[in-house]
Design a protein around this motif. Structure first.
Motif, PDB file in Angstrom:
ATOM      1  N   PRO A  12      -3.609 -16.295 -50.617  1.00 21.15           N
ATOM      2  CA  PRO A  12      -4.527 -16.781 -49.588  1.00 21.15           C
ATOM      3  C   PRO A  12      -4.125 -18.163 -49.058  1.00 21.15           C
ATOM      4  N   THR A  13      -3.582 -19.005 -49.987  1.00 24.93           N
ATOM      5  CA  THR A  13      -3.165 -20.336 -49.562  1.00 24.93           C
ATOM      6  C   THR A  13      -2.043 -20.269 -48.539  1.00 24.93           C
ATOM      7  N   SER A  14      -1.079 -19.378 -48.794  1.00 20.83           N
ATOM      8  CA  SER A  14       0.036 -19.242 -47.859  1.00 20.83           C
ATOM      9  C   SER A  14      -0.438 -18.678 -46.519  1.00 20.83           C
ATOM     10  N   ARG A  15      -1.439 -17.792 -46.565  1.00 20.19           N
ATOM     11  CA  ARG A  15      -1.980 -17.259 -45.317  1.00 20.19           C
ATOM     12  C   ARG A  15      -2.642 -18.355 -44.510  1.00 20.19           C
ATOM     13  N   TRP A  16      -3.405 -19.224 -45.199  1.00 18.32           N
ATOM     14  CA  TRP A  16      -4.054 -20.331 -44.511  1.00 18.32           C
ATOM     15  C   TRP A  16      -3.028 -21.278 -43.915  1.00 18.32           C
ATOM     16  N   LYS A  17      -1.951 -21.516 -44.654  1.00 18.00           N
ATOM     17  CA  LYS A  17      -0.904 -22.397 -44.143  1.00 18.00           C
ATOM     18  C   LYS A  17      -0.274 -21.821 -42.880  1.00 18.00           C
ATOM     19  N   ARG A  18      -0.001 -20.503 -42.903  1.00 21.93           N
ATOM     20  CA  ARG A  18       0.578 -19.868 -41.725  1.00 21.93           C
ATOM     21  C   ARG A  18      -0.391 -19.911 -40.553  1.00 21.93           C
ATOM     22  N   PHE A  19      -1.687 -19.682 -40.860  1.00 23.69           N
ATOM     23  CA  PHE A  19      -2.697 -19.710 -39.809  1.00 23.69           C
ATOM     24  C   PHE A  19      -2.795 -21.098 -39.177  1.00 23.69           C
ATOM     25  N   LEU A  20      -2.843 -22.126 -40.026  1.00 24.66           N
ATOM     26  CA  LEU A  20      -2.934 -23.487 -39.514  1.00 24.66           C
ATOM     27  C   LEU A  20      -1.684 -23.874 -38.744  1.00 24.66           C
ATOM     28  N   LYS A  21      -0.516 -23.428 -39.218  1.00 22.82           N
ATOM     29  CA  LYS A  21       0.740 -23.758 -38.539  1.00 22.82           C
ATOM     30  C   LYS A  21       0.800 -23.108 -37.160  1.00 22.82           C
ATOM     31  N   SER A  22       0.388 -21.846 -37.079  1.00 25.33           N
ATOM     32  CA  SER A  22       0.481 -21.128 -35.803  1.00 25.33           C
ATOM     33  C   SER A  22      -0.597 -21.561 -34.810  1.00 25.33           C
ATOM     34  N   ASN A  23      -1.698 -22.165 -35.305  1.00 30.27           N
ATOM     35  CA  ASN A  23      -2.784 -22.573 -34.414  1.00 30.27           C
ATOM     36  C   ASN A  23      -2.991 -24.086 -34.365  1.00 30.27           C
ATOM     37  N   LEU A  24      -2.024 -24.840 -34.906  1.00 33.40           N
ATOM     38  CA  LEU A  24      -2.184 -26.294 -34.967  1.00 33.40           C
ATOM     39  C   LEU A  24      -2.342 -26.904 -33.587  1.00 33.40           C
ATOM     40  N   LEU A  25      -1.518 -26.472 -32.635  1.00 34.12           N
ATOM     41  CA  LEU A  25      -1.578 -27.037 -31.289  1.00 34.12           C
ATOM     42  C   LEU A  25      -2.917 -26.751 -30.620  1.00 34.12           C
ATOM     43  N   THR A  26      -3.451 -25.559 -30.843  1.00 34.10           N
ATOM     44  CA  THR A  26      -4.765 -25.215 -30.288  1.00 34.10           C
ATOM     45  C   THR A  26      -5.840 -26.138 -30.825  1.00 34.10           C
ATOM     46  N   PHE A  27      -5.852 -26.325 -32.150  1.00 33.17           N
ATOM     47  CA  PHE A  27      -6.847 -27.204 -32.762  1.00 33.17           C
ATOM     48  C   PHE A  27      -6.732 -28.630 -32.220  1.00 33.17           C
ATOM     49  N   LEU A  28      -5.509 -29.112 -32.102  1.00 34.77           N
ATOM     50  CA  LEU A  28      -5.296 -30.476 -31.622  1.00 34.77           C
ATOM     51  C   LEU A  28      -5.764 -30.635 -30.174  1.00 34.77           C
ATOM     52  N   THR A  29      -5.538 -29.606 -29.341  1.00 37.77           N
ATOM     53  CA  THR A  29      -5.949 -29.691 -27.944  1.00 37.77           C
ATOM     54  C   THR A  29      -7.472 -29.686 -27.820  1.00 37.77           C
ATOM     55  N   VAL A  30      -8.127 -28.824 -28.580  1.00 38.13           N
ATOM     56  CA  VAL A  30      -9.600 -28.793 -28.566  1.00 38.13           C
ATOM     57  C   VAL A  30     -10.159 -30.115 -29.064  1.00 38.13           C
ATOM     58  N   ILE A  31      -9.546 -30.660 -30.116  1.00 38.34           N
ATOM     59  CA  ILE A  31      -9.962 -31.974 -30.617  1.00 38.34           C
ATOM     60  C   ILE A  31      -9.773 -33.032 -29.538  1.00 38.34           C
ATOM     61  N   GLY A  32      -8.682 -32.898 -28.756  1.00 34.83           N
ATOM     62  CA  GLY A  32      -8.434 -33.842 -27.663  1.00 34.83           C
ATOM     63  C   GLY A  32      -9.547 -33.820 -26.626  1.00 34.83           C
ATOM     64  N   VAL A  33     -10.055 -32.615 -26.292  1.00 32.03           N
ATOM     65  CA  VAL A  33     -11.149 -32.502 -25.315  1.00 32.03           C
ATOM     66  C   VAL A  33     -12.415 -33.175 -25.834  1.00 32.03           C
ATOM     67  N   PHE A  34     -12.819 -32.818 -27.050  1.00 35.59           N
ATOM     68  CA  PHE A  34     -14.053 -33.384 -27.608  1.00 35.59           C
ATOM     69  C   PHE A  34     -13.884 -34.866 -27.937  1.00 35.59           C
ATOM     70  N   GLY A  35     -12.697 -35.235 -28.420  1.00 35.70           N
ATOM     71  CA  GLY A  35     -12.447 -36.646 -28.711  1.00 35.70           C
ATOM     72  C   GLY A  35     -12.472 -37.492 -27.448  1.00 35.70           C
ATOM     73  N   GLY A  36     -11.877 -36.993 -26.352  1.00 33.39           N
ATOM     74  CA  GLY A  36     -11.911 -37.719 -25.091  1.00 33.39           C
ATOM     75  C   GLY A  36     -13.318 -37.865 -24.560  1.00 33.39           C
ATOM     76  N   THR A  37     -14.129 -36.812 -24.710  1.00 33.18           N
ATOM     77  CA  THR A  37     -15.534 -36.876 -24.288  1.00 33.18           C
ATOM     78  C   THR A  37     -16.288 -37.938 -25.077  1.00 33.18           C
ATOM     79  N   THR A  38     -16.078 -37.930 -26.386  1.00 34.11           N
ATOM     80  CA  THR A  38     -16.759 -38.908 -27.251  1.00 34.11           C
ATOM     81  C   THR A  38     -16.335 -40.329 -26.911  1.00 34.11           C
ATOM     82  N   LEU A  39     -15.027 -40.542 -26.772  1.00 31.25           N
ATOM     83  CA  LEU A  39     -14.528 -41.887 -26.451  1.00 31.25           C
ATOM     84  C   LEU A  39     -15.052 -42.345 -25.098  1.00 31.25           C
ATOM     85  N   GLY A  40     -15.034 -41.458 -24.093  1.00 36.82           N
ATOM     86  CA  GLY A  40     -15.505 -41.829 -22.774  1.00 36.82           C
ATOM     87  C   GLY A  40     -16.967 -42.252 -22.782  1.00 36.82           C
ATOM     88  N   LEU A  41     -17.809 -41.491 -23.501  1.00 41.52           N
ATOM     89  CA  LEU A  41     -19.231 -41.835 -23.572  1.00 41.52           C
ATOM     90  C   LEU A  41     -19.464 -43.135 -24.329  1.00 41.52           C
TER      91      LEU A  41
END
Length: 482
Positions: A12-41
């Motif tokens: 299961p650990t290796s599956r999670w690692k693969r999942f996080l690796k393949s979706n890392l950019l997506t998570f970072l981009t979504v964080i960028g949207v919410f982080g930018g909103t928070t910083l702007g406010l």
């Protein structure tokens, strides 16, 4: 026993690692949207109003990211469409083009009709005061016919190099020493305005690709050139998109700093904002999903989930053209045939603007309601047709719909200055409708690919001798997800 437990625990650990690796950019981009909103406010509420220069400093990293993406548009668009059309015989190209155009036309009409039904039912402009809703917008005075004729003129640029930097535009000049003269009496001039003529480049690429396909053996060296250029552009895109979380973060934060009091604006234009948002959500997750399911017999939501990084980038940039390289890369990694992706996405990013069509229909009727102008059924039909044409003519850049809104307002006899009524919330709605535009383009590509699967399997397709390392990694990521 211990080995078994350790192996079972590590799986299961290796599956999670693969999942996080393949979706890392997506998570970072979504964080960028919410982080930018928070910083702007936070920044907006922490000090005095920010000056234009201070906002520019905040937006600077985002501007660099946008410039990188826009730099890729012309070489990627020309090479992608040319190589896609050139790799297919003419009859196959016609089938794919016909299916794509039918999809674009159907979804755009559905978006306009949905928008008109919602604005006629909710009536967001009834009982509102116009005095405090004015803002600033850049508009130009033209007839609807001028906009449509310019659209056709831009399909046939006089200079293909000039088309990469400028597009043709009609200008109406009022006669001197006269007032209240109808627009039909204005002097007709023209100019080439700064901005890529995407329609002209698409037309040129389609014709060139069809010519290469017709040349067969003699055209293979040129075909290979465009295929290699297309793959090179995708590799550069894979480098650039790792900057997208940072770019989106600063773009969103800067936009929030630029605006006035959001709650005050939302209070004035609240029902208009809600009407457009309901329409976009119903169209994107309702109408499009139903069409997708009826055609492919598959649910669209798993595909939408895989496109989360693309959608976040579309929201952050507000530009379907700038998001195009990332959309193509995502669909390639999902296993969609590159010949379909590289043709349908550039064309869709140019002419398929469902969110824009819906917004322009709602905005025109909303302004008519504010002015208490009753509209006949004929007027509503005219708005439908004009909003569809205006969405095709809208450039894939932030807030381009405001410019084409003028021709929709002209259809119901409203002055061009009335665009300023909705400018206060347009920047935010623009990001939502761009997200829907990009999502509809991507789902349309998957749909066309599904309909063309048998034809593509029988069509010859030459693959490059060796795949670049980055493309091999993309395919490995795709296999891991599945």
């Amino acid at each position: 026993m211990s080995n078994t437990l350790s192996n079972g625990g590590s799986r299961p650990t290796s599956r999670w690692k693969r999942f996080l690796k393949s979706n890392l950019l997506t998570f970072l981009t979504v964080i960028g949207v919410f982080g930018g909103t928070t910083l702007g406010l936070m920044l907006k509420n922490s000090s005095d109003p920010w000056t234009q220069r201070e906002v520019m400093y905040i937006q600077y990293p985002g501007d660099l990211f946008l410039r990188m993406l826009k730099c890729l548009i012309v070489p990627l668009l020309v090479s992608s469409i040319t190589s896609a059309i050139g790799s297919l015989d003419l009859s196959m190209s016609k089938k794919i083009a016909f299916r794509a155009i039918i999809y674009y036309f159907t979804t755009t009409i559905c978006a306009v009709v949905l928008g008109i039904i919602l604005v006629s039912t909710i009536r967001p402009g009834s009982g509102k005061e116009m005095g405090s809703m004015k803002g600033k917008a850049t508009t130009r005075v033209v007839l609807t016919a001028d906009t449509l004729l310019d659209l056709i003129r831009n399909l046939f640029p006089p200079n293909i190099v000039q088309a990469t930097m400028f597009q043709y535009r009609t200008i109406l000049v009022a006669p001197e020493n006269t007032t209240d003269v109808p627009l039909t009496s204005y002097k007709i001039t023209n100019e080439f305005t700064e901005g890529t003529n995407v329609l002209g480049l698409v037309m040129f690429s389609i014709v060139l690709g069809a010519c290469i396909g017709k040349m067969r053996e003699a055209g293979k060296p040129l075909q290979r050139l465009f295929e290699t250029l297309s793959e090179a552009m995708m590799i550069i895109t894979s480098w650039v998109i790792w900057i997208s979380p940072i770019g989106v973060f600063f773009l969103v934060a800067a936009k929030l700093l630029e605006m006035a009091s959001f709650m005050e604006v939302l209070g004035q234009l609240g029902w208009y904002f809600v009407t457009v948002m309901i329409g976009l959500i119903l169209h994107g997750f309702g109408t499009i999903s139903v069409i997708f399911f009826l055609t492919t017999r598959k649910l669209s939501f798993p595909y939408i989930a895989k496109m989360s990084q693309v959608l976040a980038t579309a929201f952050g940039t507000g530009s379907s053209s700038a998001t195009m390289p990332i959309t193509i890369r995502c669909l390639d990694s999902m296993g969609i045939d590159p010949r379909v992706t590289r043709f349908v996405i550039p064309v869709g990013a140019t002419i398929n603007m469902d969110g824009t069509a819906l917004y322009e229909a709602v905005a025109a009727l909303f302004i008519a309601q504010l002015r208490q102008i009753p509209l006949s059924f004929g007027h509503i039909v005219a708005v439908s047709v004009t909003a569809t044409a205006a969405s095709i003519g809208a450039a894939g850049i932030p807030q381009a719909g405001l410019i084409t809104m003028v021709m929709v307002l002209d259809t119901v006899g409203l002055p061009a200055e009335d665009v300023t009524i909705i400018i206060a919330v347009d920047w935010l709605l623009d990001r939502f409708r761009t997200t829907i535009n990009v999502m509809c383009d991507a789902l349309g590509t998957i749909l066309v690919n599904a309909l063309s699967k048998n034809d593509l399997a029988n069509a010859p397709h030459e693959v490059l001798d060796a795949e670049p390392h980055e493309l091999v990694e993309l395919r490995q990521d795709c296999n891991e997800k599945e």
